[in-house]
Structure formats: C-alpha cells, structure tokens
Design a protein around this motif. Structure first.
Motif, short mmCIF file in Angstrom:
data_model
loop_
_atom_site.label_atom_id
_atom_site.label_comp_id
_atom_site.label_asym_id
_atom_site.label_seq_id
_atom_site.Cartn_x
_atom_site.Cartn_y
_atom_site.Cartn_z
N GLU B 282 0.85 -1.19 0.00
CA GLU B 282 0.00 0.00 0.00
C GLU B 282 0.88 1.24 0.00
N CYS B 283 0.43 2.28 -0.66
CA CYS B 283 1.08 3.57 -0.44
C CYS B 283 0.03 4.60 -0.07
N GLU B 316 -5.42 -0.67 -5.16
CA GLU B 316 -5.59 0.76 -5.42
C GLU B 316 -5.80 1.05 -6.91
N TYR B 413 -7.88 4.73 -1.24
CA TYR B 413 -8.02 5.14 0.17
C TYR B 413 -7.40 4.07 1.07
CA LIG Z 1 -3.45 4.35 -0.74
#
Ligand SMILES: [Ca+2]
Ligand SMILES: [Ca+2]
Ligand SMILES: [Ca+2]
Ligand SMILES: [Ca+2]
Ligand SMILES: [Ca+2]
Lengths: 517, 517
Positions: B282-283, B316, B413
């Motif tokens: 995740e970023c 994402e 998100y």
């Molecule tokens: Ca993210």
C-alpha cells in the motif's frame, strides 16, 4: 355481539375518521369510540382501519390527522376501510405545494427546561468536550487522547459530561471541494459548533483531502478562548504530520484539552424556554406497530413542542419517497414544498445510478397488514413529525434555523440520519423502534421509544418509554404527552438509558454520498 | 566538470536504461553508474531522468524495469530523458494482454519465518481474537465486550495478541443481496477466516439488512470448537435483540470469549516457509520521492518474496487507471489481463456516475517534477508490486489463492484498500508514505516505509524503515533487501511501530460502493 373488555381500536389523531384495530375485532362488535357508540359491520383485522363516523363518497379518509385517500363509495360508521372503498384520488395528481397549510397550533407559553446558556446565546442540553478527527488517519490518535482522561480525571470537572472523539471512516479519497467534501465539512463543523460541545480541538493527519485548515476556514471554527492565554498558545488544529507522529500528537492534544477543561467546566444549568429545544425525530428497526403506536405518539410530542415554540426535525428522505405529497401540501410556502420535491428528485436520480429503486408502494404484505395507500405507508414514518405546517427543508447537516416543523434530507440509515440532525443543531433526539435499536448519539441524548410491550420488556435496559401500551388501551395522546415530558426532563439533564451505558461514540456516522476513490 | 561526492543518480532497477537524479546535477558532471563512466550532456533536475546508456530511436525507455515510453530520437548516454525525446508510442495502441510476460524469478528456497500453523494448514503471523460486528448498531456492544478484557486479564493468555472489535459504519440501509452487501460479507468473512484470527464471535443487532445469519450461511462461518463443549453451547452469532439489549449482550459475549480464549491461546510459533506469506502493498500520503525510493524498494522486496514462492498483492485501482497497460502486458494470461481491464472499466463507469474523472495523466507539476508519461506516473505506484508476471486479479476482499504477483481491486483510500487485502488473506502489510501516514491494520502487522529522511526522523515513533537513504547514496536494492528482512522478522513476531502503539482498530474500513439508503 362479542363482549369487549377494552376498546380494541386505536384513535391516532383527533381529526381522524378512522381508527386502527389493536387486535382482530369480529363483525357485530359494539363499543364506544370517543363517546360515540359503534357497531362493526365487518370483521376488522389487526392493523386494519374502521370508519368511526360515516364517510361520504369523495370525502377524505383521515389517519394521523392527514388525508391518506378518498372514499370511493359511501362508508358507513363501523365499516372496514381499505382498498375496496378507498382511492388515492386527487392526491396522485400533483404536489399541490402549500395547498393545505395547517393553522399554527395554539401557543403554549412559559414552559422551561434546565439547560446551559452559551455565551453566544445558544441553548445546550449537555456539556461535552470534542476531539474532531478530520480523517480516518487521525482516528486512533483522537481516541488515544480521549482515553487519557479516565473517569477519575474527569470527576474533577463535574459539569463536563465527557470527552468525545468524533472519529469516522472518511475524510480523504474524495473529490476536493466536491459535494461529499462539503457534506463532511457541514457535519464536522456542525458538531464543533453544537451547543452541547463546550470546547473542541481538531486532530488531522496533514495530507488528507479534507484538511483541518479547509474545515476551519470555510466554517469559521475557532479555538475556545482561555483567560490569560493568547489564542495561538492553544492550537485549534493539530496535524499528526506537523507534530511528529501519533505519540507526540496524543501528548499535545491532552495538554491542550487540560487547558480547555477548566473553562468548559464553568457552566451551570439555568431555566431556558422549551422553545429553544430542537428535536430530532428518528425511527429505526420499525415494525407493524411503528405507525400505530410510537410514531404517532412522537408526532403528538412534536406538536406539543411546536406549540411551545420549539422545533421538530423529520428526516430520512427514502422513507417518505412516493408519499412526499403529504408533506408538500402542508408546506408553509410553495418554495418550501419545492425544496422538498427537489430533494426527492435527487434521491430518485442518485439511487437510479446504482440501479436501485426507491419505492414505498404498499407491498401485498403491507396491504394484508392494513396499509391501503402509499401515502398511508409514508405517513407511518412522517407521523413522527406531527401535523403542523412544514416550515423549512434543509440539506443534510445544514444548520436548522427555522422554528416549527422542518425536514432535513438524510438517508433512512439511523446513525447517518441522526448525525445529520445533530450536526444541524438538534439538542434532543427521540428514536422510535419496533425491533429494538440501542441507539445513542453523543453529545445529544437519545430517548428510545418502544412500539410494543414485549420488546420493551425484553430490552428494558435500553428502552426509555413503552408506546406499546397504546395497544393495551392507553391513548396515543397520553403516550405523546409522556414523550414530551421526558424530552423536557432529558433536556434538563436526566440521563437516558443509552447515556447511562455510554452509547454514542461509535454511532457518529457522517453520511457519504461517494465516490470513495 | 563538477566534483561529485556520492553518485547523484538513483538506479531503480537492473534492467533500466535511465537513472533518476537525487538532486540537481549540472551538465558536464562525470560520474560512474554501475561501473560505467558517464558525463552528463544536460543539466538534470531533481527527479528527472538521465540515459545511463545510449537509447536508439524507437527503443523502449525502461524505468522500474518497465517500459514507460519509447525514444523519439537517438538518446546518447548522459542525456536528459523527458517529453522532448520520449513518446508513448505503441503502448497507447492496445492493452496487449500477456504480450510481455516476464520470466519467473530464479527460485530461492529454504527460507522460513516463525509463524503459527492453523489446524487447517493456514499460516498466521499473529494470533488475535475477533468480535465481528455485522452493523454499526452493534459497534458499541462489540467495543464494550472487548473493553472488558483489560491488559491484566489478557496477560493470562500470552499467545494472544489481543481482542479486536471489528466495528464499522455500515451493515444496513443497503440493498439486500446487492453488490454492497456481498462486498461487506466478503470483508467480514475474510476477517473471520483470516489466519491471524484464532477465534471469533459475531455480534449483530438482529434487524439489520446484513444479518449475522446471512453472513455465516453464505460464507460458511462456524464457531471454534472447544473440547468438552457442544458446538451449540457457544453461539457463533449474538444478536442484541435476541439476547435482550446491550448490557446482556456484552455480558454474554464476554462469557463466550472467556471460553474461547484458552483454546485460542494454544498456539506456538514454528518454522513456516516464507512462500506462505501474503504481502499487501500500500502507499498513502505519497510525495515526489515515493516512486523513486520507497515504492521501487518495496518492489524489490516483492520480487524477493515472489522468488521465495510467496505472494504480493498490489491494489488501489484508481492509482493505476490510465497506466493499466503496464500491467496487462505482463499478465500471465489474456484472461488475467482482461479481468484487470474489466475492473478499470468498472471504475471509469462508477466515477462517471458522480461526474468524477479518474485521470492519471501527468500534470504540468508532475512533468516539472520529472514524470514524462502516464505510464511512468502509474508505475510510481505499481512499482510496489515489483516486476514479475501478474498472476491473478481479484475483486475487493476476495480470497487470494494464487502465488506470485497479484492485483486486487480497491480504492486508493488506505484503510479501505488495506482492509480489502487483509480480508483477502494478506498476513503482512508494507505501507510506503512520503507525508507520513501512521497506519496500522489489526490483525495484521503493517511495516511503514518512509520515502524521505526528514519525515522519517520527524515521525520516528511511527516509521519502521527509512527508504529516504536512497537519496543519500544507498541503493534501492539494499533498501529492498532491508524491507524483505523486516517482512520476515515481523511475520515471525517482531512488533512494528504501529503495533507497539496499538494502532489498527479504527482503521478497519470496509469499502462501500453505495448507495446508503
Ligand atoms: Ca493508498
Ligand atoms: Ca462529569
Ligand atoms: Ca426504515
Ligand atoms: Ca432510520
Ligand atoms: Ca498477550
């Protein structure tokens, strides 16, 4: 002729020409309703309607004091009233905005509750301190800061009801400056400015789409002034990324709150006119009794509050869709009626995007249960707001400024709907439930009204009032008056069942219309 | 010729023919990259690219080991590579599913972590007990039950990491059996069945649209068997309306958990092949360094895990929209590529309903920062997943069963995206951040990688690894190896910074596509 011990019919409103059977009533039953003798011409099933006076062909059939349809033939007193002798008639034709404005109720004056008067004049029923989390990314930090204040520490501040971390799942991955952003802003600022919040601090992450700075600037939020301190000494917004992480932000938030608590504690209850109460009306976990017991009783309480000069908010747009004519006709002006229609159109378009239809037409099951028209069904929910003129229509979480009966657009979903009404300024909430919802909504007390006695008894830890007694012979008026008295007592500081259990943190639920990106 | 102390260029991948400037590099600077002498022909700004070998006209420009465009003229080594000499070329033409499948990495064998082996064979990295709340209306009850187990009581169970109340804002006012209902079901059952959840109980209200009974039946949830007890003695689902309110339900939930805890405590860590790790990538709170330091380093770690036979999930979808060609080309089969395209189309249609456009085209600011094409920009996010073949595409919160590099549809998100990956089975998460996100995701550890040194130092309480050292001369490979080693150590029980602070309850965030009714 059957022997009858208590009157098996419930009269919902003084203007009604029908009554509702609280149990199966055989044909030929003789009884007295409101001083008039009556013999049933048909068997009337539980939940079905009987004509209490003769209704001539073309005359309105009145339930909840409202027109639910028109007699399609002459209906003698004592006759079963349903789809075979009722038509929707002209109700179907148009919205007829402001065509049937009820006169204002006879004013009742002099009634007060014991509330907190804020320096700017607003009337509060509770005194909380808020930690407003702009985004889910600052939720844990906000909760940790609140958790630092255990029961013992808060006991030093006897006039503070608690510290609420107002945390949620949103605040980023939305369109910057879009509808959803502004809607969240209205909720967060509505809570910050709520009279029941004596002081607050905003905790953000820093890089969220909806930052604290935008919230504060657009809605005019400021830090509570503490004598002897410069305003800049106590920051309004604490961003985790600026402060240097969760631990340091918790520490700093606690420091700020410790400065604010003594100030927030400086309040005393004093008599405030009941006209300053803003009642939020909600139903959730409804059952077949909702429209017969708790909702019309809440409507009586709404009318009483409005007669006292107060405000009552009806919400939950999807619950009235299809029956909005019953509200547009009693709108105080054409503009108010048109604003409601505009909201209903929004919902129709919104749900159509998802291929979902909002349709409150009575189902075969509804009809079997005694609901004759779509208006009657919608009125089961609308009944909560009583029968006075509709004075204003608000967007979700918009500040409520009109007195009297008003409508706020919201989903039917209980936590989202009540969050909107509280953001709009509701300082007391009444929640009717048939299945048994255990709802609380800090910083505002929530009075829970059971629609039936078995549920009331099973969930007595959570239910404040039993409207189910209407089925056992109490009148809707009596239960309505009981609700009104509890509204005044609760506003004055008496704890509700949900407050006694501390419920109301998790139920903070800003309505998001999407999309989450 | 300027004097250079450390190499000012960052090589992101061994296959690349460009490197990225870690600071402004004047024209005429001589230095060595990967053993090759190089003199810059142009000034290269921070974040911009230099050709490290000559790139002939028409040849692919490679960054992150991926094609980001094609040379529009011959580009000599040492030359600035940007919009003036790069075109998108044939990438724009079609998705070319499975046209450029990377060979599987050389397998690495024998590496193990110390995990928990569940009776059914699943591999766990933590051992939590879950209270799964079906709806917001049972959130307070779930939290109260968890709060009954204070630190002291839990100390008796040294192998249990904690009790997590999995509470949220949804669960009702949605279409029964609709997409949103099934999506929430996948999340709740994914957490219930997660290897890191040793035992669980479901707490509902009773009248919600998504009741516990539907959840359990559709997804096969069952109560943990406790020796000496009949299964029906320990209920799987506790509905507040059946039990009789909040207080009694809290009490009953605590009783059930007290029976489950000794069983859940009977686990011991043992060596388990690293191939059983499922990494969620995740970023969040990205900055200009994300695509240069932390994300490509995480990509190296992903590739290492995949070489060890493990799984790495990229998610994402909005972050890759417009750049999905870079993934479809490396899809292992046409079907996998087409499933990704189908998900991208869904997002385009979904956001269009709201009048929102998902457009990752590099903005003027992006171009100024050195990003040349939409593919390069998307690859900044995609880099987290490394460079191996795309083996599968999953719906949000769908169980991940394929080994290797896979994609899961999710919003960008952070809490919603990671909730989906954890529901899908991720048993370790790596989260890269430039601005500084303090994310945790119980029951799974979340390793946080800072993209830059100043933020790492400012937020050292929350950051586990500093990828910013790539800007000071460390290689992406070294930081990638460091991330991989921390993945193994964390999976073996070492606490992350967010775990040490207890973060990860509030961040449980099932993605709702709406509408809320
Ligand atoms: Ca993210
Ligand atoms: Ca107190
Ligand atoms: Ca409802
Ligand atoms: Ca409701
Ligand atoms: Ca423990």
């Amino acid at each position: 002729m059957s022997a009858v011990t208590t009157n098996p019919f419930i009269s919902l409103h003084a203007d009604d020409n029908i009554a509702v059977a609280a149990r199966h009533v055989p044909a030929g039953t003789t009884l007295e309703i409101a001083g008039n003798g009556l013999t049933t011409n048909d068997a009337i099933d539980l939940g079905h309607k009987v004509a209490v006076i003769a209704i001539a062909k073309g005359q309105p059939v009145k339930k909840f004091g409202q027109t639910i349809g028109f007699a399609s033939r002459d209906i003698p007193a004592g006759t079963w009233v349903h789809t075979h002798n009722v038509v929707i008639g002209e109700l179907e034709l148009d919205y007829a905005c402001a065509s049937d404005i009820p006169p204002d109720p006879a004013p009742i004056t002099g009634r007060a509750f014991m509330g907190y008067r804020r320096p700017d004049g607003r009337a509060a029923t509770r005194n909380y301190v808020g930690i407003i989390s702009t985004v889910n990314c600052s939720a844990s930090t906000s909760k940790y800061a609140a958790a630092q204040f255990d029961h013992e520490l808060l006991e030093q501040y006897e006039n503070i009801d608690g510290i609420i971390p107002l945390v949620h799942k949103a605040g980023c991955a939305m369109q910057y400056g879009g509808d959803d952003h502004y809607q969240l802003n209205r909720v967060l600022s509505g809570f910050a400015k709520h009279p029941n919040i004596g002081a607050y601090v905003i905790v953000g992450l820093g890089c969220e789409t909806g930052p604290g700075s935008f919230l504060a600037e657009k809605t005019g939020l400021v830090q509570l002034q503490v004598p002897g301190q410069q305003p800049e000494e106590l920051p309004l917004i604490l961003n985790i990324q600026d402060v240097g992480g969760v631990r340091k932000t918790v520490q700093r938030t606690v420091e700020v709150l410790k400065e604010l608590l003594p100030e927030a504690n400086k309040v005393r209850r004093e008599p405030i006119p009941v006209s300053e109460l803003i009642l939020g009306c909600e139903c959730g976990g409804s059952d077949g009794n909702s429209g017969v017991t708790a909702n019309p009783a809440l409507g009586i309480a709404s009318d009483l509050l409005i007669a006292n000069g107060g405000t009552s908010i009806l919400a939950e747009t999807p619950e009235i869709c299809g029956g909005e004519h019953t509200l547009t006709r009693r709108a105080a002006t054409k503009e108010v009626g048109e604003k409601l229609i505009e909201r209903v159109r929004w919902w129709e378009e919104y749900t159509a995007k998802f291929g979902v239809e909002i349709n409150n037409n009575p189902s075969p099951g509804n009809k079997k249960g005694g609901l004759t028209t779509i208006y009657e069904k919608s009125l089961g929910a609308i009944a909560k707001g009583g029968g006075t003129a509709l004075k204003a229509v608000y967007q979700y979480a918009e500040p409520v400024t009109e007195k009297g009966f008003v409508f706020m657009d919201s989903p039917g979903y209980d936590p989202a709907s009540v969050t909107g009404m509280v953001a709009g300024g509701a300082n007391v909430v009444v929640f009717t439930t048939g299945r048994g919802s255990c709802f609380g909504c800090k910083p505002v007390p929530s009075i829970k009204v059971a629609t039936n006695t078995p549920m009331y008894e099973r969930m007595v830890d959570d239910m404040d009032i039993n409207a189910g007694k209407v089925l056992d012979g109490s009148t809707v008026e009596d239960v309505g008056a009981e609700i009104f008295e509890m509204i005044v007592a609760t506003a004055s500081g008496e704890q509700t069942k949900s407050e006694a259990q501390g419920i109301g943190d998790e139920e903070f639920c800003p309505w998001s219309i999407g999309p989450v990106l």
